[in-house]
Design an enzyme around this catalytic site. Structure first.
Site, PDB file in Angstrom:
ATOM      1  N   ASN A   1       0.824  -1.215   0.000  1.00 36.89           N
ATOM      2  CA  ASN A   1       0.000   0.000   0.000  1.00 36.89           C
ATOM      3  C   ASN A   1       0.856   1.261   0.000  1.00 36.89           C
ATOM      4  O   ASN A   1       0.335   2.373   0.132  1.00 36.89           O
ATOM      5  CB  ASN A   1      -0.908   0.037   1.234  1.00 36.89           C
ATOM      6  CG  ASN A   1      -1.902  -1.095   1.242  1.00 36.89           C
ATOM      7  OD1 ASN A   1      -2.372  -1.512   0.194  1.00 36.89           O
ATOM      8  ND2 ASN A   1      -2.212  -1.588   2.426  1.00 36.89           N
TER       9      ASN A   1
ATOM     10  N   GLU B   1     -15.502   5.658   2.578  1.00 36.52           N
ATOM     11  CA  GLU B   1     -14.078   5.809   2.276  1.00 36.52           C
ATOM     12  C   GLU B   1     -13.939   6.681   1.037  1.00 36.52           C
ATOM     13  O   GLU B   1     -14.873   6.779   0.241  1.00 36.52           O
ATOM     14  CB  GLU B   1     -13.446   4.432   1.998  1.00 36.52           C
ATOM     15  CG  GLU B   1     -13.478   3.518   3.197  1.00 36.52           C
ATOM     16  CD  GLU B   1     -12.833   2.158   2.945  1.00 36.52           C
ATOM     17  OE1 GLU B   1     -11.900   2.073   2.135  1.00 36.52           O
ATOM     18  OE2 GLU B   1     -13.273   1.186   3.563  1.00 36.52           O
TER      19      GLU B   1
ATOM     20  N   LYS C   1      -0.029   4.180   4.262  1.00 35.83           N
ATOM     21  CA  LYS C   1      -0.162   3.849   2.846  1.00 35.83           C
ATOM     22  C   LYS C   1       0.633   4.856   2.015  1.00 35.83           C
ATOM     23  O   LYS C   1       1.837   4.755   1.950  1.00 35.83           O
ATOM     24  CB  LYS C   1      -1.639   3.750   2.506  1.00 35.83           C
ATOM     25  CG  LYS C   1      -2.175   2.440   3.079  1.00 35.83           C
ATOM     26  CD  LYS C   1      -3.519   2.450   3.653  1.00 35.83           C
ATOM     27  CE  LYS C   1      -3.799   1.146   4.384  1.00 35.83           C
ATOM     28  NZ  LYS C   1      -5.002   1.183   5.192  1.00 35.83           N
TER      29      LYS C   1
ATOM     30  N   ASP D   1     -13.043   8.424   5.297  1.00 35.08           N
ATOM     31  CA  ASP D   1     -11.747   7.816   5.608  1.00 35.08           C
ATOM     32  C   ASP D   1     -11.002   7.708   4.270  1.00 35.08           C
ATOM     33  O   ASP D   1     -11.367   6.899   3.421  1.00 35.08           O
ATOM     34  CB  ASP D   1     -12.000   6.441   6.233  1.00 35.08           C
ATOM     35  CG  ASP D   1     -10.722   5.643   6.464  1.00 35.08           C
ATOM     36  OD1 ASP D   1      -9.661   6.031   5.925  1.00 35.08           O
ATOM     37  OD2 ASP D   1     -10.795   4.618   7.165  1.00 35.08           O
TER      38      ASP D   1
ATOM     39  N   SER E   1     -10.698   0.206  -0.146  1.00 34.28           N
ATOM     40  CA  SER E   1      -9.445  -0.521   0.022  1.00 34.28           C
ATOM     41  C   SER E   1      -9.402  -1.841  -0.742  1.00 34.28           C
ATOM     42  O   SER E   1      -8.336  -2.253  -1.179  1.00 34.28           O
ATOM     43  CB  SER E   1      -9.179  -0.774   1.504  1.00 34.28           C
ATOM     44  OG  SER E   1     -10.288  -1.399   2.105  1.00 34.28           O
TER      45      SER E   1
ATOM     46  N   HIS F   1     -14.412  -0.002   5.586  1.00 38.34           N
ATOM     47  CA  HIS F   1     -13.342  -0.748   6.255  1.00 38.34           C
ATOM     48  C   HIS F   1     -13.783  -1.287   7.624  1.00 38.34           C
ATOM     49  O   HIS F   1     -14.576  -0.662   8.317  1.00 38.34           O
ATOM     50  CB  HIS F   1     -12.151   0.203   6.436  1.00 38.34           C
ATOM     51  CG  HIS F   1     -10.882  -0.466   6.839  1.00 38.34           C
ATOM     52  ND1 HIS F   1     -10.410  -0.449   8.130  1.00 38.34           N
ATOM     53  CD2 HIS F   1      -9.974  -1.164   6.119  1.00 38.34           C
ATOM     54  CE1 HIS F   1      -9.262  -1.092   8.191  1.00 38.34           C
ATOM     55  NE2 HIS F   1      -8.970  -1.531   6.975  1.00 38.34           N
TER      56      HIS F   1
ATOM     57  N   HIS G   1      -6.691   5.459   1.357  1.00 42.91           N
ATOM     58  CA  HIS G   1      -6.064   5.085   0.081  1.00 42.91           C
ATOM     59  C   HIS G   1      -6.035   6.218  -0.935  1.00 42.91           C
ATOM     60  O   HIS G   1      -5.562   6.037  -2.054  1.00 42.91           O
ATOM     61  CB  HIS G   1      -6.759   3.865  -0.508  1.00 42.91           C
ATOM     62  CG  HIS G   1      -6.653   2.674   0.380  1.00 42.91           C
ATOM     63  ND1 HIS G   1      -5.572   1.837   0.368  1.00 42.91           N
ATOM     64  CD2 HIS G   1      -7.472   2.234   1.368  1.00 42.91           C
ATOM     65  CE1 HIS G   1      -5.747   0.899   1.284  1.00 42.91           C
ATOM     66  NE2 HIS G   1      -6.879   1.123   1.905  1.00 42.91           N
TER      67      HIS G   1
HETATM   68  C1  LIG Z   1      -5.646   0.594   6.275  1.00 46.67           C
HETATM   69  C2  LIG Z   1      -6.939   1.255   6.609  1.00 46.67           C
HETATM   70  C3  LIG Z   1      -7.220   1.702   7.900  1.00 46.67           C
HETATM   71  C4  LIG Z   1      -6.331   1.389   9.054  1.00 46.67           C
HETATM   72  O1  LIG Z   1      -5.289   2.265   9.095  1.00 46.67           O
HETATM   73  P1  LIG Z   1      -3.973   1.862   9.914  1.00 46.67           P
HETATM   74  O2  LIG Z   1      -3.261   3.123  10.072  1.00 46.67           O
HETATM   75  O3  LIG Z   1      -3.270   0.849   9.075  1.00 46.67           O
HETATM   76  O4  LIG Z   1      -4.453   1.274  11.219  1.00 46.67           O
HETATM   77  C5  LIG Z   1      -8.375   2.410   8.110  1.00 46.67           C
HETATM   78  N1  LIG Z   1      -9.239   2.650   7.104  1.00 46.67           N
HETATM   79  C6  LIG Z   1      -9.014   2.209   5.856  1.00 46.67           C
HETATM   80  C7  LIG Z   1     -10.009   2.496   4.800  1.00 46.67           C
HETATM   81  C8  LIG Z   1      -7.866   1.481   5.572  1.00 46.67           C
HETATM   82  O5  LIG Z   1      -7.662   0.999   4.354  1.00 46.67           O
END
Ligand SMILES: *Cc1c(COP(=O)(O)O)cnc(C)c1O
Length: 384
Positions: A47, A175, A236, A204, A179, A133, A207
């Site tokens: 990622n 999101e 990421k 969120d 993801s 997620h 990505h």
């Molecule tokens: C990877 C991810 C997370 C978690 O983030 P970390 O910092 O790895 O704990 C949260 N939300 C989404 C959409 C993700 O892909």
């Protein structure tokens, strides 16, 4: 059933469903290549979309940070763990993304848990995209609020759920870039529906941040939407780890007063803030990296059009090939490994049943020869 019986039963069911997961022991990883058990592979499961975990400026910043500020924060940010480096990073993030405040968390998982637990009360409802997620859905389902899920990326489905009156407040959760599917949320339409229902929107952008939008400001900036709550993560596109919540002053104060994930947890190491400030600078100046990434994505999509598996409609670095059954996805992943390409199979419950897939991720660290080699291995596997 005893503890041991319960554990044995769950493990047996996992094995029987071809769902067994294990962590692989990686010996070397430079984003483009991976070494496992002495064997080198081209790496299509990272990622770290811009390859910043390997960037000399980011590594040097972390080293310098450790030399200047030590290895760890030594306390929660509410005691003495919050340094001027944390403050500087928060200020720069807020400036960059156009928010009053940014608050750092040690992970995206913790940030999502903290914010949703803190906001959601019994009379409220959380309306989340069906494919959101696990860190968002878990927090919502463990909160006292009612959780409803709308059809993936469908504003009309959201509107229908929002048409039912609610006693308390409404939080809509999605999101920026999904993801496991790689597609983008229609943020303007989701924001409009949310506003109509007097709710708040949480995006969120784990990505999207760093990778898309002007200066890498992410999905919301790109779609000209400013959600009340924006979560960005640093594991990421930033190539490091950690996360931040972007919000207004009062919300930030509220989180600072009451978020147990912040108050009762050690702050991120100050040296990590150095690394993140350096990564932020690379992202802001990262047009070339993003251009390389997008050229790789275009080359892969053009080349993959005739594969027998469904390539999902994704413009992002995440290019999933849906295979279907768990065993078939695992077999394809194995065949690619034999051909020197590392691509992880993703199975339920991470994705819906019957949609096991290869989650191919492309990065700016790849060259066209890597993409071509992967395509060749996929076509060979298809004809076997
Ligand atoms: C990877 C991810 C997370 C978690 O983030 P970390 O910092 O790895 O704990 C949260 N939300 C989404 C959409 C993700 O892909």
């Amino acid at each position: 059933m005893s503890w041991s019986q319960r554990i044995e039963q769950a493990l047996a069911a996992r094995r029987a469903a071809d769902g067994w997961r294990q962590r692989i022991r990686v010996e070397h990883n430079n984003v483009r290549e991976l070494t496992v058990a002495g064997q080198r592979y081209r790496h299509f499961s990272s990622n770290d979309y811009l390859g910043l975990s390997q960037h000399p400026a980011v590594i040097a910043a972390w080293q310098q940070g450790a030399a200047e500020a030590g290895a760890g924060a030594g306390a929660s940010g509410h005691v003495t763990g919050f340094s001027r480096y944390h403050a500087q990073l928060e200020e720069q993030l807020a400036d960059w993304l156009g928010y009053r405040r940014a608050l750092l968390f040690i992970s995206g998982f913790a940030a999502n848990q903290a914010v949703i637990h803190l906001l959601a009360e019994k009379s409220d409802r959380i309306v989340a995209d069906k494919l959101a997620h696990a860190s968002l859905l878990d927090a919502a389902s463990h909160s006292p609020a009612t959780l409803r899920r709308f059809a993936h990326n469908q504003p009309a489905s959201l509107a229908k759920l929002l048409a039912t009156p609610v006693e308390g407040n409404t939080l809509v959760v999605t999101e920026g870039v999904f993801s496991m599917d790689g597609d983008s949320a229609p943020l303007a339409q989701l924001a409009a529906e949310t506003q109509r229902a007097n709710g708040w929107l949480l995006v969120d952008d784990a990505h999207g941040i760093g990778v898309t939008g002007e200066q890498g400001r992410g999905s919301c900036w790109q779609q000209q939407v400013k959600p009340e709550l924006l979560i960005v993560t640093f594991g990421k596109g930033f190539g490091v780890s950690g996360a931040a919540l972007l919000c207004d002053d009062a919300t930030a104060d509220y989180v600072e007063q009451f978020a147990r994930h912040l108050i009762y947890s050690t702050a991120m190491p100050p040296a990590q803030c150095f690394a993140l400030l350096a990564a932020l600078q690379q992202i802001q100046q990262g047009d070339e990296l993003r251009a390389q990434l997008h050229a790789n994505i275009a080359r892969f999509r053009a080349g993959a059009a005739d594969l027998p598996w469904q390539l999902m409609p994704s413009a992002s670095a995440i290019q999933p090939l849906v295979v279907g059954e768990n065993s078939a996805a695992l077999a394809l992943s194995q065949r690619l490994k034999a051909a020197g390409c590392w691509v992880s199979a993703i199975r339920p419950p991470t994705v819906p049943p019957g949609t096991a897939r290869l989650r191919i991720t492309l990065t700016a660290a790849h060259g066209f020869d890597d993409i071509d080699r992967l395509l060749e291995a996929l076509y060979d596997a298809a004809h076997q």
